[in-house]
Design a protein around this motif. Sequence first.
Motif, PDB file in Angstrom:
ATOM      1  N   ILE A   1      78.584 -56.167  -6.282  1.00  0.00           N
ATOM      2  CA  ILE A   1      78.089 -56.937  -5.137  1.00  0.00           C
ATOM      3  C   ILE A   1      78.281 -58.435  -5.384  1.00  0.00           C
ATOM      4  O   ILE A   1      78.716 -59.178  -4.499  1.00  0.00           O
ATOM      5  CB  ILE A   1      76.606 -56.610  -4.856  1.00  0.00           C
ATOM      6  N   PHE A   2      77.972 -58.881  -6.593  1.00  0.00           N
ATOM      7  CA  PHE A   2      78.135 -60.292  -6.947  1.00  0.00           C
ATOM      8  C   PHE A   2      79.605 -60.714  -6.833  1.00  0.00           C
ATOM      9  O   PHE A   2      79.909 -61.750  -6.237  1.00  0.00           O
ATOM     10  CB  PHE A   2      77.603 -60.544  -8.357  1.00  0.00           C
ATOM     11  N   VAL A   3      80.502 -59.917  -7.385  1.00  0.00           N
ATOM     12  CA  VAL A   3      81.934 -60.242  -7.340  1.00  0.00           C
ATOM     13  C   VAL A   3      82.422 -60.298  -5.897  1.00  0.00           C
ATOM     14  O   VAL A   3      83.183 -61.195  -5.516  1.00  0.00           O
ATOM     15  CB  VAL A   3      82.755 -59.237  -8.174  1.00  0.00           C
TER      16      VAL A   3
ATOM     17  N   ALA B   1      73.962 -50.563   2.290  1.00  0.00           N
ATOM     18  CA  ALA B   1      74.394 -51.059   3.603  1.00  0.00           C
ATOM     19  C   ALA B   1      75.762 -51.717   3.517  1.00  0.00           C
ATOM     20  O   ALA B   1      76.594 -51.570   4.425  1.00  0.00           O
ATOM     21  CB  ALA B   1      73.359 -52.043   4.160  1.00  0.00           C
ATOM     22  N   THR B   2      76.037 -52.416   2.408  1.00  0.00           N
ATOM     23  CA  THR B   2      77.346 -53.055   2.275  1.00  0.00           C
ATOM     24  C   THR B   2      78.462 -52.033   2.156  1.00  0.00           C
ATOM     25  O   THR B   2      79.578 -52.277   2.617  1.00  0.00           O
ATOM     26  CB  THR B   2      77.413 -54.015   1.068  1.00  0.00           C
ATOM     27  N   VAL B   3      78.172 -50.909   1.532  1.00  0.00           N
ATOM     28  CA  VAL B   3      79.194 -49.861   1.410  1.00  0.00           C
ATOM     29  C   VAL B   3      79.614 -49.408   2.803  1.00  0.00           C
ATOM     30  O   VAL B   3      80.810 -49.381   3.134  1.00  0.00           O
ATOM     31  CB  VAL B   3      78.684 -48.665   0.573  1.00  0.00           C
ATOM     32  N   TYR B   4      78.644 -49.068   3.629  1.00  0.00           N
ATOM     33  CA  TYR B   4      78.957 -48.619   4.992  1.00  0.00           C
ATOM     34  C   TYR B   4      79.628 -49.730   5.797  1.00  0.00           C
ATOM     35  O   TYR B   4      80.590 -49.496   6.523  1.00  0.00           O
ATOM     36  CB  TYR B   4      77.686 -48.143   5.705  1.00  0.00           C
TER      37      TYR B   4
ATOM     38  N   GLY C   1      86.339 -52.713  -2.450  1.00  0.00           N
ATOM     39  CA  GLY C   1      85.028 -53.199  -2.885  1.00  0.00           C
ATOM     40  C   GLY C   1      83.926 -52.202  -2.566  1.00  0.00           C
ATOM     41  O   GLY C   1      83.025 -51.968  -3.376  1.00  0.00           O
ATOM     42  N   ALA C   2      84.007 -51.600  -1.391  1.00  0.00           N
ATOM     43  CA  ALA C   2      83.020 -50.582  -1.008  1.00  0.00           C
ATOM     44  C   ALA C   2      83.093 -49.383  -1.939  1.00  0.00           C
ATOM     45  O   ALA C   2      82.059 -48.838  -2.353  1.00  0.00           O
ATOM     46  CB  ALA C   2      83.250 -50.150   0.440  1.00  0.00           C
TER      47      ALA C   2
END
Length: 116
Positions: A8-10, A71-74, A106-107
């Motif tokens: 997530i940071f990257v 949530a970021t994955v979706y 990234g996901a």
Amino acid sequence: MDSTTTSIFVFGIYLIFVGAGFLLIPNILLPLFRFPKTDEPWIRVMAILILIIAYFYLVAAHHTIVPIFWATVYGRFFVFLGFTVLVLTKKSQPMLLIFGIVDALGAMWTLLTLLS
């Protein structure tokens, strides 16, 4: 920092570079992706939104907010799907898929770390 937080940071750092680039030097970057140069405000509005999202990623990583990680994955898979539809319907240049692929990768990285 665990591997999920790192992913997530990257991605947040990646978004800072993308957002800052399109905010500060859009007419240098746009032609690199075969988009026309523009003096319209939309590119800088988009860049500001990207920078805000980058900030959310960094805060989520700092505080290890796992529901946001999911949530970021979706969301990132949806970006890939949306960009693919735009290209397939000829509403955008195929180079847009580069950004969609980065989002999907990234996901996938975040998803794999969440499942491990």
